[in-house]
Design a protein around this motif. Structure first.
Motif, PDB file in Angstrom:
ATOM      1  N   TYR B  91       0.824  -1.208   0.000  1.00  0.00           N
ATOM      2  CA  TYR B  91       0.000   0.000   0.000  1.00  0.00           C
ATOM      3  C   TYR B  91       0.858   1.259   0.000  1.00  0.00           C
ATOM      4  CZ  TYR B  91      -3.067   3.699   1.533  1.00  0.00           C
ATOM      5  OH  TYR B  91      -3.734   4.880   1.610  1.00  0.00           O
ATOM      6  N   GLY B  92       0.324   2.324  -0.565  1.00  0.00           N
ATOM      7  CA  GLY B  92       0.962   3.639  -0.466  1.00  0.00           C
ATOM      8  C   GLY B  92       1.277   4.193  -1.831  1.00  0.00           C
ATOM      9  N   ASP B 116      -2.198  -1.113  -3.875  1.00  0.00           N
ATOM     10  CA  ASP B 116      -3.219  -0.079  -3.700  1.00  0.00           C
ATOM     11  C   ASP B 116      -2.529   1.219  -3.302  1.00  0.00           C
ATOM     12  OD1 ASP B 116      -5.735   1.003  -3.696  1.00  0.00           O
ATOM     13  OD2 ASP B 116      -6.387   0.080  -1.820  1.00  0.00           O
ATOM     14  N   ASN B 117      -3.131   2.330  -3.687  1.00  0.00           N
ATOM     15  CA  ASN B 117      -2.533   3.615  -3.320  1.00  0.00           C
ATOM     16  C   ASN B 117      -3.534   4.455  -2.530  1.00  0.00           C
ATOM     17  OD1 ASN B 117      -4.265   4.736  -5.230  1.00  0.00           O
ATOM     18  ND2 ASN B 117      -2.685   4.832  -6.808  1.00  0.00           N
ATOM     19  N   LEU B 345       4.695   1.947   1.656  1.00  0.00           N
ATOM     20  CA  LEU B 345       5.747   2.841   1.174  1.00  0.00           C
ATOM     21  C   LEU B 345       5.084   4.102   0.630  1.00  0.00           C
ATOM     22  CD1 LEU B 345       8.860   1.925  -0.932  1.00  0.00           C
ATOM     23  CD2 LEU B 345       7.448   3.858  -1.599  1.00  0.00           C
ATOM     24  N   GLY B 346       5.521   5.254   1.092  1.00  0.00           N
ATOM     25  CA  GLY B 346       5.065   6.506   0.498  1.00  0.00           C
ATOM     26  C   GLY B 346       3.674   6.929   0.912  1.00  0.00           C
ATOM     27  N   SER B 347       3.257   6.570   2.134  1.00  0.00           N
ATOM     28  CA  SER B 347       2.004   7.112   2.670  1.00  0.00           C
ATOM     29  C   SER B 347       1.880   6.712   4.133  1.00  0.00           C
ATOM     30  CB  SER B 347       0.790   6.623   1.900  1.00  0.00           C
ATOM     31  OG  SER B 347       0.525   5.295   2.255  1.00  0.00           O
ATOM     32  N   ASP B 348       0.796   7.165   4.731  1.00  0.00           N
ATOM     33  CA  ASP B 348       0.669   6.989   6.184  1.00  0.00           C
ATOM     34  C   ASP B 348      -0.724   6.483   6.546  1.00  0.00           C
ATOM     35  OD1 ASP B 348       0.957   7.085   8.882  1.00  0.00           O
ATOM     36  OD2 ASP B 348       0.988   9.282   9.030  1.00  0.00           O
ATOM     37  N   PRO B 349      -0.993   5.205   6.268  1.00  0.00           N
ATOM     38  CA  PRO B 349      -2.324   4.690   6.601  1.00  0.00           C
ATOM     39  C   PRO B 349      -2.606   4.740   8.099  1.00  0.00           C
ATOM     40  CG  PRO B 349      -0.840   2.890   6.026  1.00  0.00           C
ATOM     41  CD  PRO B 349      -0.134   4.160   5.685  1.00  0.00           C
ATOM     42  N   HIS B 372      10.109   9.627   7.354  1.00  0.00           N
ATOM     43  CA  HIS B 372       9.635  10.203   8.613  1.00  0.00           C
ATOM     44  C   HIS B 372       9.246   9.119   9.612  1.00  0.00           C
ATOM     45  CE1 HIS B 372       8.393  12.854   5.237  1.00  0.00           C
ATOM     46  NE2 HIS B 372       8.774  13.834   6.033  1.00  0.00           N
ATOM     47  N   GLN B 373       9.106   9.536  10.867  1.00  0.00           N
ATOM     48  CA  GLN B 373       8.418   8.694  11.846  1.00  0.00           C
ATOM     49  C   GLN B 373       6.947   9.090  11.804  1.00  0.00           C
ATOM     50  OE1 GLN B 373      10.303   8.092  15.736  1.00  0.00           O
ATOM     51  NE2 GLN B 373      11.972   9.363  14.964  1.00  0.00           N
ATOM     52  N   THR B 374       6.084   8.112  11.615  1.00  0.00           N
ATOM     53  CA  THR B 374       4.660   8.397  11.450  1.00  0.00           C
ATOM     54  C   THR B 374       3.863   7.425  12.312  1.00  0.00           C
ATOM     55  OG1 THR B 374       4.311   6.784   9.699  1.00  0.00           O
ATOM     56  CG2 THR B 374       5.092   8.959   9.013  1.00  0.00           C
TER      57      THR B 374
END
Lengths: 569, 437
Positions: B91-92, B116-117, B345-349, B372-374
């Motif tokens: 995902y992301g 999925d994005n 990778l590349g997002s913050d679900p 980042h830390q998310t």
């Protein structure tokens, strides 16, 4: 690099004048060579089979933003046809707008090794190149569109050919483009306001120029530069009853101009998908073929080449930079419509379409495409296309070959249509008994297209020194063949070589090859005015900066083949 | 001495501004100033300089603490997790470049993942609507040069896309729009009185969740047919007036955001909004554009489009690409327990998915790749920090109007850090070894 000898096949090569003679073909270091130059070749036994150079497609829409819109907005185009990863092949899907992987593999299966993407919006050049990079095997180039470009409109309004040529050279380099493409000149700019230019003398709103001036000026600028390919045109008024007069008016714009190119082409205008431009009548009721009028002109003027844009009677996805035409089409069929207008440059539209054999107009369109080819005196100037995917998907090329080569198969179609009598009455196909030979098919798909693209020094023949692109088909021309065997054999090459690498072995894809992107680097004298105009347009009207416009080589064009042109003299 | 780098592309939102200037130290390691960016964009660049930034992967321990590990170990862990999963969720992909997305796709093919994005919780509904009805669209330069009617529907660019109004939509002077904002009429449709609504000529303060009704009413009004006295909280006179404003324009653009895509009606709202735009093309010229959020969410849809044929929610688990939103979308899969590992990778679900989904991620084998830390890195078992795309490594990204722009590297990543693409390449290589390909 491995050496190969393809032995004992029936060879068809219009460049070498070989019409089905049995001959051996030798491959060494990625090129065709004389058989005597081989030391330890691998032998391919082509006994009883047809051998031709790899085919070259002069016009298809296979990469770029409108193609991807077609993919993403039609999930139904992938129903029941997605195939898994197997061997070297990646996952594949799609029928009329296949994924990039399927595009490469399906072209290879038909023996095609070079394909031109026929319309690249310059602002989306990166996207087009990313898709071509992910299309395996086939060499590709893309034609940036110029016919509605504000620079071109403003220069040609004052007939500034040198400035136009400088701008073309700059844009080809910036976009890594191959040739000058023109789509509905002026009309697509007019579509920015929901308008159109319906004939070649309709003024372009706000730009004080006509399509005729744009076309003529771009031919002259193209010859000023001496580009490998000629100006490549989709003229105004596509798809409308009675439009053949617009087409003839457009052809006449090339009169008196001779090619100025060192790349061996004889034409100054390539008019594409002429089937869509050969219509008589003034409404859909009295719609009829005007192919004889069109072909009379083409046959008597050797500075023009055309491709046919054959309707294949499939469900497909139409897509073109002719924005107003696609709006017209969605009004006609009420199916979904995607449109994108591109700042300062062009526009486009995408609409699904069903060419149903039960609809009279579709069947007439089908006949017109075949008539164009069958009335051609010189098939080195008339090429096989479906304007993929507009008139049908490219995977139907072998079926089109069948129709061209077999009067029996054509008559079965004509008499089988629901509106058979009306179709026969509005067309000329029933009276044509010509059956094209494999030699003529090789002209339409290899030698002629390579020459018209200015690529005869690389492709289109088995002549020693050329790229070793070669296809072997399981088809014995000396036997009595049912028409269906043509379609089966030419859709399923038994062996294929691309630049000397074996891609298909026993009908199975065994390599993704080492595909290249062709682009043209035209050197011109310094032109401070054009450079200043470019700078100003980017500052004031574009929404990307000039510094971010050019497509850098590295990962967009990882394996370039640059054709150098010197227009500084 | 310092160096000023021009034409830098901002890797924050779908506006993808490409006119930033960034000042870096002479050795190219220190980023000092960011000019022309909005506050959010500037912060994204400057955040890469944070002193407490993580530079090495870390693995969650049973006691809840983290253990720093090397990239090699992180690659092995990720490859084993994906290779041993029956149906991983990958995902992301919205905050990375297209090159990394392409490598990720091949990993997805080999492991039978669901790709999925972030559209899945954002403009996925718009993508479904486009599949229903198409989309009359244009580039942002067409808006700048031609548009004299601008609609913002369910979006608030003043906060979410801060430079959108000045670069493209309200204020700029273009070729045919020499008067700038004075030549434009701006309509905002939003239940809230947003800062965007404050600069509009007309603010239709619609009742929450009544977008479909108002869109439908506009179509009725275009035809001059009768309307009820009030629709969606708006008096019919105002609707007729708005319809007339739109029809009388030379070029209409409708921008829409998550206020319409994720409220009641979802993709049906967008169907209707596109139908409004289609209808307007009978009278004048009109286009519609989703306000895409992440700077390259559009790119991931494009890459999957040309590779698989679908823009999001691509299920590769059967060996070929399938697409069925509601079935193959991330939250549906997580909440039905249909995936056995999660790769982000590349997002913050963790910050944007429902709590029930985040809980599932925390219970599954999981890896998060993020500089980042998310909230997501907090619940995943392995966190791999990487170089910032668009700051420390370049690569292609697609603007909200699908225009591809190449982001630029302006500073070096901290020594020894990998990029998304490099990490994915290594994971792909290792998975091929494990699978014997």
């Amino acid at each position: 690099m491995a050496e190969f000898i393809i032995k004992n096949g029936f060879v068809f090569d219009p460049v070498l004048g070989i019409k089905g003679d049995k001959a051996d073909v030798a491959i060494k270091n990625g090129k065709f060579v004389e058989t005597t130059e081989l030391s330890n070749p691998k032998t391919i036994d082509a006994t009883g089979m047809t051998v031709m150079a790899g085919a070259v497609d002069i016009h298809a829409h296979v990469a770029g933003p409108k193609v991807n819109t077609g993919r993403n907005f039609r999930p139904e185009d992938k129903l029941f046809n997605c195939t898994p990863r197997r061997g070297v092949e990646r996952m594949q899907g799609g029928f009329s707008v296949p994924t990039t992987f399927r595009t490469g593999y399906d072209y290879a299966r038909m023996g095609y090794t070079t394909v031109m993407e026929a319309a690249m919006p310059p602002l989306y050049a990166r996207h087009t190149h990313e898709e071509m990079r992910d299309t395996p095997i086939i060499d590709q180039g893309a034609f940036p569109v110029f016919g509605n470009n504000w620079f071109v409109l403003e220069y040609l309004k004052n007939h500034e050919i040198e400035n136009t040529a400088s701008y073309i050279a700059w844009l080809l380099k910036a976009t890594k483009g191959y040739a000058v493409k023109v789509v509905n000149p002026g009309g697509t700019e007019a579509w920015g306001w929901g308008l159109n230019c319906e004939n070649i003398h309709d003024p372009v709103p706000f730009f004080d120029i006509t399509p005729a001036q744009i076309v003529k000026g771009l031919i002259e600028a193209n010859e000023y530069l001496g580009l490998p390919h000629s100006m490549h045109l989709h003229t105004n008024n596509l798809g409308n009853p009675g439009n053949y007069t617009t087409t003839l008016d457009t052809f006449k714009l090339s009169e008196g101009i001779r090619p100025n190119s060192k790349f061996g082409r004889d034409q100054v205008m390539h008019h594409t998908h002429v089937q869509f431009h050969s219509y008589g009548g003034d409404n859909w009721g009295n719609f009829e073929s005007k192919s004889p009028e069109i072909m009379d002109y083409v046959n008597s003027h050797d500075n023009i080449t055309i491709d046919i844009g054959q309707v294949t009677l499939d469900e497909t996805t139409t897509m073109t930079a002719d924005g107003p035409f696609e709006h017209h089409l969605t009004e006609l069929n009420h199916l979904k419509w995607a449109n994108t207008d591109v700042e300062l440059e062009t526009g486009s539209g995408v609409v699904p379409y069903v060419y149903s054999p039960t609809i009279k107009v579709c069947a007439i369109q089908w006949a017109i495409g075949l008539e164009l080819a069958l009335q051609a005196k010189d098939l080195m100037r008339v090429f096989l296309t479906t304007d993929h995917p507009n008139a049908g998907p490219f995977i139907r090329y072998p079926r089109v070959m069948k129709w061209l080569m077999s009067q029996q198969s054509r008559e079965e179609m004509l008499t089988g249509f629901k509106n058979s009598d009306k179709v026969i009455g509005a067309t000329h196909l029933m009276n044509i008994d010509r059956e094209l030979s494999l030699y003529e098919i090789a002209q339409m798909t290899r030698a002629g297209t390579a020459k018209a693209l200015g690529l005869a020094h690389m492709y289109g023949s088995l002549k020693p020194g050329l790229e070793a692109d070669l296809a072997v088909y399981d088809f014995n021309p000396e036997q009595e063949n049912a028409p269906e065997t043509i379609e089966t054999a030419f859709g399923n090459a038994k062996y294929l070589f691309k630049a000397g690498t074996q891609i298909i072995d026993e009908h199975k894809i065994v390599s993704n090859g080492n595909k290249r992107t062709l682009w043209v680097n035209a050197k011109v004298n310094e032109n401070p005015q054009v450079m200043r105009d470019v700078k100003e347009k980017f500052l004031r009207y574009y929404t990307v900066t000039q510094g971010n416009y050019e497509v850098a080589g590295h990962h967009y064009v990882p394996n370039p083949y640059v054709i150098e042109v010197d227009a500084t003299q | 001495m310092t160096k000023t780098i021009p034409d830098v592309v901002c890797p924050f939102c779908g506006t993808l501004c490409d006119d930033l200037e960034v000042v870096v130290s002479d050795d190219g390691k220190q980023l000092l100033e960011v000019y022309n960016a909005c506050a959010i964009g500037a912060e994204k660049f400057l955040h890469s300089q944070a002193e407490d930034r993580l530079t090495r992967p870390r693995l969650a321990q049973e006691d809840g603490s983290w253990k720093e590990i090397g990239y090699e170990e992180a690659i092995e862990y990720t490859a084993q997790m994906l290779a041993n999963s029956k149906k991983p969720l990958m995902y992301g992909w919205s905050s990375t470049n297209c090159e990394a997305q392409g490598v990720g796709s091949e990993i997805g093919e080999i492991t039978g993942a669901v790709m999925d994005n972030t559209a899945t919780v954002c403009h996925g509904t718009s993508l479904i609507a486009v599949q229903d009805i198409g989309i009359p669209h244009c580039t942002l330069g067409e808006v700048k040069n031609r548009a004299d009617r601008v609609v913002f529907w369910g979006c608030n660019p003043a906060h979410a896309h801060p430079r959108h109004m000045s670069r493209y939509s309200i204020f700029p002077r273009g070729f045919f729009t020499g008067k700038g904002h004075k030549g434009r009429k701006v309509i905002v449709i939003d239940p809230r009185k947003t800062d965007t609504a404050n600069v509009a000529d007309v603010h239709l303060q619609i009742e929450q969740g009544r977008d479909y009704e108002l869109l439908d009413a506009l179509r009725v009004a275009f035809k001059g047919l009768p309307l009820p006295d009030v629709v969606a909280g708006i008096p019919k006179e105002q609707i007729y007036e708005a319809a007339e404003v739109l029809k009388s324009g030379r070029f209409v653009i409708i921008f829409f955001g998550m206020g319409v895509t994720q409220s009641l009606g979802k993709n049906h709202n967008i169907d209707e909004a596109i139908a409004v735009t289609r209808d307007l093309n009978e009278y004048t010229k009109a286009a519609i554009m989703p306000m895409r959020g992440h700077y390259n969410v559009t790119g991931s849809g494009a890459v999957w489009g040309w590779q698989f044929g679908f823009p999001f929610a691509v299920d590769l688990s059967r060996g070929f690409a399938r697409y069925n939103p509601g079935e193959t979308t991330s939250n549906d899969l997580l909440r039905r327990d249909e995936v056995d590992s999660v790769f982000v990778l590349g997002s913050d679900p963790g910050a944007h998915f429902p709590f029930s989904s985040v809980k599932k991620i925390s219970e599954l084998p999981s890896v998060c790749i993020d500089p980042h830390q998310t909230p997501t890195t907090a619940v995943c078992k392995l966190h791999v920090p990487v170089a910032f795309v668009g700051v420390e490594v370049g690569g292609c990204a697609y603007r909200m109007d699908n225009v591809p722009i190449e982001t630029r590297k302006v500073v070096d990543a901290p020594e020894g850090m990998m990029t998304d693409e490099e990490f994915l390449e290594k994971v792909l290589g290792r998975i091929k070894e494990i699978k014997g390909e």
